[in-house]
Design an enzyme around this catalytic site. Sequence first.
Site, PDB file in Angstrom:
ATOM      1  CB  SER A 184      57.705 -34.674  10.876  1.00 48.35           C
ATOM      2  OG  SER A 184      56.666 -33.871  10.327  1.00 48.35           O
ATOM      3  CG  HIS A 212      60.460 -35.852  13.622  1.00 46.48           C
ATOM      4  ND1 HIS A 212      59.842 -37.075  13.514  1.00 46.48           N
ATOM      5  CD2 HIS A 212      59.478 -34.943  13.813  1.00 46.48           C
ATOM      6  CE1 HIS A 212      58.529 -36.918  13.623  1.00 46.48           C
ATOM      7  NE2 HIS A 212      58.283 -35.632  13.809  1.00 46.48           N
ATOM      8  CE  LYS A 243      57.366 -37.298  16.909  1.00 45.87           C
ATOM      9  NZ  LYS A 243      56.266 -36.563  17.536  1.00 45.87           N
TER      10      LYS A 243
END
Length: 396
Positions: A184, A212, A243
């Site tokens: 990340s 991610h 996300k």
Amino acid sequence: MNKTLDAQCAKYTLPQEVKAKGIYPYYRPISSGQDPVVKMDGKEVLMFGSNSYLGLSDDPRLKEAAIAAIQKYGTSCSGSRFLNGTLDIHEELERKLAALVGKDEAITFSTGFQANLGTVSSLAFRDGYVFLDSLDHACIIDGSRLGWAKVVKFPHNNMEVLERRLRAAIRKAPKLIAVDGIYSMEGDIAPLPEIVSLAKKYNAYILVDDAHSLGVIGEDGRGTASHFGLTDDVDLIMGTFSKSFGSLGGFIACNSTVMNYLKHNARSLIFSASMPPANVAAVSKAIDIMLSEPERREHLWDLTHHAHAAFRERGFDIGHTESPIIPLFVRDTEKALTAVKLALDEGVFITPVIPPAVPPDSVIIRFALMATHTMEQLDLAIDKLTAIFKKLEIIK
């Protein structure tokens, strides 16, 4: 308040010291959605600090889905999944998630943090081992601390050391290797083919945190295992909804045997309220959009390749990133905080990563891309950051 506890807390003065210098970078209020341009103090600011990689967090279709779910189910489930908090749309989403990442079953948690916390702690069996990359996310680390297994760390993406530590473990003991798919802060990708090879050799399970990675890499954005063609070789795939999927929550996907255990033993699932209906509906709609609009991900990668090249050409150190997460190495805490403040003054939102999150010589500014950015917005931000980094003598 306990006076002794108050005295201990009072020793922590770093935020006050940074605020006194006018460079405190946290808890900055935004008065709009997470778009490429956000509103802060009545001003327009280019957002390059968001994790909304597909740009869906303010998409009208997600809002409509969330509103419809509230109208049907209300604002809360008022209980845990284990008891009264399971809705039919939870189960529909879980079937969709399992199919997305190629596993038998999936279960949703209220946050991504809770998904890893509950899963890793539940599978960290007594007399077993949990092997952690040194840059794993905090939720994986905290989950390992709550379990009974011996926790063994290895240097970031160092397969030689991982093999030595697997070799030293008791062969018949339960073993779990837990890694991020895309890291990340650094933006690099776990060497999954090598990890799979070692896991087979030393009889270990693999958990990949795709927080991610989903929406970013893999076929149709299906994540790290898909990216490497190793879906059948990864045992547990974790994902988060805050996300690429523009909502809140998380999930774990795996085979039915392990899922049966997790559904009845993962404490952060059993003892926490379930995802609200609006969040569930928004995630489901986001997955549909991701699969039907591949041009979003394609544009995200056009931006990514352009940004990597532009930053390197201008002398920035961006490490080993392979993704839309771009670390701008500063290696000095005060300069990083100052750069963030100057960038905001120039209308660019970026985020610092400083000790204790990273060692002092690894201080970075995190620059992240969204599919809804334009090339013009990206170039403008790079121009402004170049001037700031030169002014602070971070680059020549």
